[in-house]
Write an enzyme that holds these catalytic residues in place. Structure first.
Site, PDB file in Angstrom:
ATOM      1  N   ASN A 210       0.846  -1.197   0.000  1.00 40.99           N
ATOM      2  CA  ASN A 210       0.000   0.000   0.000  1.00 40.99           C
ATOM      3  C   ASN A 210       0.881   1.246   0.000  1.00 40.99           C
ATOM      4  OD1 ASN A 210       0.558   0.843   2.842  1.00 40.99           O
ATOM      5  ND2 ASN A 210      -0.346  -1.167   3.246  1.00 40.99           N
ATOM      6  N   ASP A 307      -3.308 -10.036  13.203  1.00 41.08           N
ATOM      7  CA  ASP A 307      -3.472  -8.639  13.618  1.00 41.08           C
ATOM      8  C   ASP A 307      -2.422  -8.358  14.696  1.00 41.08           C
ATOM      9  OD1 ASP A 307      -4.325  -6.220  14.929  1.00 41.08           O
ATOM     10  OD2 ASP A 307      -6.215  -6.447  13.824  1.00 41.08           O
TER      11      ASP A 307
HETATM   12  O1  C5P Z   1      -8.234  -3.041  11.484  1.00 40.04           O
HETATM   13  P1  C5P Z   1      -7.444  -1.894  10.974  1.00 40.04           P
HETATM   14  O2  C5P Z   1      -6.409  -2.294   9.934  1.00 40.04           O
HETATM   15  O3  C5P Z   1      -8.235  -0.719  10.529  1.00 40.04           O
HETATM   16  O4  C5P Z   1      -6.661  -1.392  12.270  1.00 40.04           O
HETATM   17  C1  C5P Z   1      -5.682  -0.432  12.205  1.00 40.04           C
HETATM   18  C2  C5P Z   1      -4.769  -0.574  13.386  1.00 40.04           C
HETATM   19  O5  C5P Z   1      -4.399  -1.936  13.575  1.00 40.04           O
HETATM   20  C3  C5P Z   1      -3.448   0.136  13.144  1.00 40.04           C
HETATM   21  O6  C5P Z   1      -2.976   0.544  14.394  1.00 40.04           O
HETATM   22  C4  C5P Z   1      -2.587  -0.938  12.519  1.00 40.04           C
HETATM   23  O7  C5P Z   1      -1.202  -0.675  12.712  1.00 40.04           O
HETATM   24  C5  C5P Z   1      -3.043  -2.161  13.283  1.00 40.04           C
HETATM   25  N1  C5P Z   1      -2.980  -3.419  12.530  1.00 40.04           N
HETATM   26  C6  C5P Z   1      -2.078  -4.391  12.907  1.00 40.04           C
HETATM   27  N2  C5P Z   1      -2.037  -5.585  12.258  1.00 40.04           N
HETATM   28  C7  C5P Z   1      -2.882  -5.817  11.232  1.00 40.04           C
HETATM   29  C8  C5P Z   1      -3.800  -4.846  10.826  1.00 40.04           C
HETATM   30  C9  C5P Z   1      -3.815  -3.640  11.500  1.00 40.04           C
HETATM   31  O8  C5P Z   1      -1.298  -4.152  13.848  1.00 40.04           O
HETATM   32  N3  C5P Z   1      -2.834  -6.979  10.596  1.00 40.04           N
END
Ligand code: C5P
Length: 402
Positions: A210, A307
């Protein structure tokens, strides 16, 4: 001496037998977490070698005002700006006289003229020279100009005399210099920050990624370092220089970012997840470059990435955990949902539907959301914003610890 963590100190050494103690002083300052750049006058090099000081400080020693090579690297103005403090130990009678008269005829006096950082002197000289009315007048005049004098001590001198003029011991100088700094908001705290995008390989030459630039995460790292924290920056591939005084772990994929994040996580006090982690990765990575086929449509099979921030926040002894939420609508409501779902302490939400902020931009406007508060921070540079965010994170962290 915690106050010395991450401080940038120009250590000036002038000509005097006490210069041998500057070697030990450098070791103590570095041991307390300061970054030390040594500047020596010509006379100082008669007492201790620049090589010794280079080995102890870990940086080239600066000696000459008009050295084209040094000026191209870190010249006198850069050193003056770089310094959080200019500490001169030993400060000779001659140096004090020249400083008081505003001379700029060598590198060290020029740095003193150019710097906005506090100037601190540890005088060292024969007792008669210290008692001399002119030296005393210079000392008083320097103090009136807000230049701090540490010591001198009283006792036996190298020349055999006894009296005032001995340089303070290196531990005393380091302690008194440390006391002149404010305690940083995150002094002694360990902060992990994820930043930038991840790359999820399809084959040896292709990947899914991205547009995240990493600017916000890197700015947060700088601000946390300035606040006295020990920072580990876990960074995806970005085009930014690594901040100084910071451990940088470079990763590519989300899985690597998770592994790096969990390394030493038990020592982490605050975890800030600013990385734009790819939600999915290819189920498998082709061993060789994938060939173009005859099909018009190609299917990719993707599997969900771990995550990272939720994994960290799910640990039994979790650090204070901060996430980011990039949203295009109902920004605060979605951020609140994410805060609860991922078990975060704080979430920083931004509206990525606006073209003037967010990805790749130098500016950002965010809303900081905790369980009980919603605080919008207006549009400003990512650097400025990072400072404000670190202040808010530090204060919420402190409240949570109480
Ligand atoms: O769920 P989303 O991607 O919107 O969440 C964003 C937050 O979660 C950010 O702080 C991002 O760094 C973290 N994140 C993460 N691992 C992922 C996806 C998101 O740490 N696989």
């Amino acid at each position: 001496m915690q106050r010395l963590t991450n401080r940038q100190i120009v250590l000036g050494i002038t000509g005097g037998i006490a210069a041998y103690k500057s070697a030990e002083l450098t070791r103590i300052l570095k041991g307390a977490g300061a970054d030390v750049r040594v500047v020596m006058t010509a006379a100082a090099t008669e007492f201790i070698t620049p090589l010794t000081m280079q080995a102890l400080s870990g940086h080239q020693v600066h000696q000459h005002l008009l050295d084209p090579e040094a000026e191209a690297g870190m010249g006198h103005i850069e050193l003056a700006k770089w310094a959080d403090m200019v500490l001169i130990a030993p400060a000779s009678a001659d140096f004090m006289a020249r400083l008081d008269n505003g001379h700029g005829n060598d590198l060290l006096t020029t740095i003193c003229l150019a710097t906005e950082a506090p100037i601190v002197l540890a005088p060292a000289m024969n007792q008669a020279m210290w008692r001399d009315p002119q030296t005393q007048a210079n000392a008083r005049s320097l103090q009136q100009k807000n230049i701090r004098l540490l010591g001198p001590g009283v006792g036996e001198q190298a020349c055999g005399d006894t009296g005032p003029g001995r340089m303070l011991e290196p531990t005393q100088i380091a302690q008194q210099a440390a006391d002149l700094f404010d305690l940083g908001l995150l002094c002694g705290k360990r902060v992990f920050i994820t930043a930038g995008p991840t790359r999820e390989a399809l084959d040896p030459v292709r990947y899914i990624s991205n547009h995240s630039s990493g600017k916000m995460g890197y700015a947060l790292a700088e601000a946390a370092i300035d606040a006295g924290a020990q920072v580990t920056l876990i960074s995806g591939p970005v085009n930014l220089p690594a901040p100084q005084r910071c451990e940088v772990i470079r990763v590519e994929s989300a899985e690597q970012m998770l592994d790096a994040s969990l390394q030493n996580i038990s020592q982490c006090d605050i975890f800030i997840a600013s990385a734009a982690v790819a939600d999915y990765r290819p189920v498998s990575i082709a061993e060789h470059k994938m060939k173009k086929g005859n099909e018009e449509i190609m299917e990719l099979h993707l599997v969900k990435n771990p995550d990272i921030v939720a994994t960290v926040a799910g640990l039994e002894r979790k650090p204070f955990t901060v996430g980011f939420a990039a949203e295009t609508q109902n920004v605060v409501t979605y951020a609140q949902g994410k805060l609860v779902r991922k078990n975060l302490d704080l979430i920083i939400a931004n509206d990525v539907s606006r073209s003037d902020i967010g990805f790749n931009s130098d500016d950002n406007a965010v809303t900081v959301v905790s369980r009980h508060h919603v605080k919008p921070l207006p549009l400003s540079s990512k650097r400025q914003l990072a400072g404000q965010l670190i202040e808010m994170i530090a204060s919420q962290y402190e409240t949570a610890e109480e």
